[in-house]
Design a protein around this motif. Structure first.
Motif, PDB file in Angstrom:
ATOM      1  N   VAL A  37     -27.896  75.476  35.622  1.00 30.30           N
ATOM      2  CA  VAL A  37     -27.836  74.067  36.023  1.00 30.30           C
ATOM      3  C   VAL A  37     -28.452  73.243  34.908  1.00 30.30           C
ATOM      4  CG1 VAL A  37     -27.792  74.470  38.518  1.00 30.30           C
ATOM      5  CG2 VAL A  37     -29.994  74.212  37.355  1.00 30.30           C
ATOM      6  N   ASN A  38     -28.086  71.986  34.819  1.00 28.16           N
ATOM      7  CA  ASN A  38     -28.567  71.133  33.739  1.00 28.16           C
ATOM      8  C   ASN A  38     -28.915  69.742  34.253  1.00 28.16           C
ATOM      9  OD1 ASN A  38     -28.932  70.430  30.833  1.00 28.16           O
ATOM     10  ND2 ASN A  38     -27.286  69.002  31.313  1.00 28.16           N
ATOM     11  N   VAL A  39     -30.007  69.205  33.704  1.00 28.95           N
ATOM     12  CA  VAL A  39     -30.369  67.797  33.887  1.00 28.95           C
ATOM     13  C   VAL A  39     -30.621  67.258  32.491  1.00 28.95           C
ATOM     14  CG1 VAL A  39     -32.039  66.157  34.826  1.00 28.95           C
ATOM     15  CG2 VAL A  39     -31.451  68.207  36.114  1.00 28.95           C
ATOM     16  N   ASN A  40     -29.925  66.200  32.112  1.00 26.25           N
ATOM     17  CA  ASN A  40     -30.151  65.616  30.788  1.00 26.25           C
ATOM     18  C   ASN A  40     -31.587  65.135  30.647  1.00 26.25           C
ATOM     19  OD1 ASN A  40     -27.567  66.042  29.822  1.00 26.25           O
ATOM     20  ND2 ASN A  40     -26.824  64.072  30.539  1.00 26.25           N
ATOM     21  N   GLN A  41     -32.127  65.265  29.448  1.00 30.43           N
ATOM     22  CA  GLN A  41     -33.480  64.801  29.146  1.00 30.43           C
ATOM     23  C   GLN A  41     -33.547  63.281  29.124  1.00 30.43           C
ATOM     24  OE1 GLN A  41     -35.095  66.261  25.496  1.00 30.43           O
ATOM     25  NE2 GLN A  41     -34.966  68.397  26.117  1.00 30.43           N
ATOM     26  N   GLY A  42     -34.755  62.766  29.211  1.00 28.60           N
ATOM     27  CA  GLY A  42     -34.986  61.347  28.977  1.00 28.60           C
ATOM     28  C   GLY A  42     -35.168  60.485  30.201  1.00 28.60           C
ATOM     29  N   TRP A  43     -35.083  61.067  31.387  1.00 27.10           N
ATOM     30  CA  TRP A  43     -35.268  60.274  32.604  1.00 27.10           C
ATOM     31  C   TRP A  43     -36.744  60.114  32.899  1.00 27.10           C
ATOM     32  CZ3 TRP A  43     -31.197  57.730  33.980  1.00 27.10           C
ATOM     33  CH2 TRP A  43     -29.931  58.245  33.700  1.00 27.10           C
ATOM     34  N   TRP A  44     -37.099  58.996  33.436  1.00 28.87           N
ATOM     35  CA  TRP A  44     -38.471  58.723  33.831  1.00 28.87           C
ATOM     36  C   TRP A  44     -38.671  59.204  35.266  1.00 28.87           C
ATOM     37  CZ3 TRP A  44     -38.616  53.011  31.780  1.00 28.87           C
ATOM     38  CH2 TRP A  44     -38.602  53.046  30.381  1.00 28.87           C
ATOM     39  N   PRO A  45     -39.902  59.505  35.656  1.00 28.42           N
ATOM     40  CA  PRO A  45     -40.137  60.003  37.025  1.00 28.42           C
ATOM     41  C   PRO A  45     -39.549  59.096  38.112  1.00 28.42           C
ATOM     42  CG  PRO A  45     -42.095  60.331  35.711  1.00 28.42           C
ATOM     43  CD  PRO A  45     -41.131  59.527  34.866  1.00 28.42           C
ATOM     44  N   GLU A  46     -39.612  57.803  37.918  1.00 28.29           N
ATOM     45  CA  GLU A  46     -39.086  56.890  38.947  1.00 28.29           C
ATOM     46  C   GLU A  46     -37.557  56.909  39.045  1.00 28.29           C
ATOM     47  OE1 GLU A  46     -40.356  54.272  35.373  1.00 28.29           O
ATOM     48  OE2 GLU A  46     -41.192  55.947  36.477  1.00 28.29           O
ATOM     49  N   ASP A  47     -36.874  57.559  38.111  1.00 26.19           N
ATOM     50  CA  ASP A  47     -35.417  57.655  38.167  1.00 26.19           C
ATOM     51  C   ASP A  47     -34.946  58.720  39.153  1.00 26.19           C
ATOM     52  OD1 ASP A  47     -34.985  55.670  36.203  1.00 26.19           O
ATOM     53  OD2 ASP A  47     -35.327  57.137  34.611  1.00 26.19           O
ATOM     54  N   PHE A  48     -35.817  59.654  39.501  1.00 28.21           N
ATOM     55  CA  PHE A  48     -35.466  60.725  40.443  1.00 28.21           C
ATOM     56  C   PHE A  48     -35.737  60.264  41.869  1.00 28.21           C
ATOM     57  CE2 PHE A  48     -36.219  62.824  36.465  1.00 28.21           C
ATOM     58  CZ  PHE A  48     -35.315  63.869  36.445  1.00 28.21           C
ATOM     59  N   ILE A  49     -35.005  60.816  42.807  1.00 25.28           N
ATOM     60  CA  ILE A  49     -35.267  60.513  44.214  1.00 25.28           C
ATOM     61  C   ILE A  49     -36.652  61.038  44.580  1.00 25.28           C
ATOM     62  CG2 ILE A  49     -34.525  60.937  46.595  1.00 25.28           C
ATOM     63  CD1 ILE A  49     -31.616  61.177  45.413  1.00 25.28           C
ATOM     64  N   GLU A  50     -36.945  62.263  44.135  1.00 20.09           N
ATOM     65  CA  GLU A  50     -38.277  62.871  44.288  1.00 20.09           C
ATOM     66  C   GLU A  50     -38.498  63.804  43.109  1.00 20.09           C
ATOM     67  OE1 GLU A  50     -38.924  65.089  47.893  1.00 20.09           O
ATOM     68  OE2 GLU A  50     -38.365  63.392  49.150  1.00 20.09           O
TER      69      GLU A  50
END
Length: 189
Positions: free
Chosen positions: A138-151
């Motif tokens: 599985v993959n999640v692109n880098q660079g997201w801030w914590p507030e971008d995730f649902i949890e």
């Protein structure tokens, strides 16, 4: 033009001329080395395959069957430009990309909210079911801030074990592509 021709190659090994601005290898000899005296103490003086700390072939792989990757995106460098509105139009939120085979085994469809987890933490985000991801990964692109995730975030899933080779030769490293997770459809609420 480096002066290498097919005729020269047919005659035997050809040494490429060294350019003035071309750096040497960071080894004692300045050349590529297959044997490294510094690594005798950790048994890695010669190149060879080492199973990742977290692998589907280890006992941990019986519980967490997917390898988490956090690849770079073409829309930003790490989190630089993560808040640029015009780039957010192209990639508005983090997605957990997974292969249709893995998604099907877990009852997950494209667009479902999923929970990826291991014994260190979890993250909740939307699934992107795609053939572009190899089964078992599985993959999640880098660079997201914590507030971008649902949890949660993808960082809470990683471990901090150091590769002794990296630590001895360079500097401490991150456990990239050496993280196991499991994914399930997120519960409502």
């Amino acid at each position: 033009e480096m002066g290498i021709t097919m005729e020269k190659l047919r005659k035997g090994p050809v040494k490429a001329p060294r350019r003035a601005n071309m750096p040497a290898f960071m080894t004692p000899s300045g050349r590529m080395e297959f044997y490294c005296e510094k690594l005798v103490g950790v048994g890695q003086q010669l190149p060879g395959y080492m199973e990742p700390l977290e692998s589907v072939r280890t006992p941990l792989g019986q519980e967490y069957r997917l390898t988490l990757m956090t690849t770079h995106t073409r829309f930003r460098t790490h989190s630089t430009l993560a808040n640029a509105s015009w780039l957010r139009e192209l990639e508005p939120e983090p997605l957990l990309q997974m292969n249709p085979l893995d998604a099907g085994l877990r009852g997950i469809q494209d667009g479902d909210i999923v929970r990826a987890f291991n014994d260190r933490g979890h993250m909740k985000l939307k699934a992107k079911v795609t053939e572009a991801i190899q089964p078992g990964t599985v993959n999640v692109n880098q660079g997201w801030w914590p507030e971008d995730f649902i949890e949660g975030t993808h960082q809470v899933l990683t471990h901090s074990a150091l590769n002794p080779v990296q630590e001895m030769l360079f500097e401490p490293n991150a456990a990239l592509y050496d993280v196991l997770v499991e994914v399930e459809k997120a519960r409502e609420g």
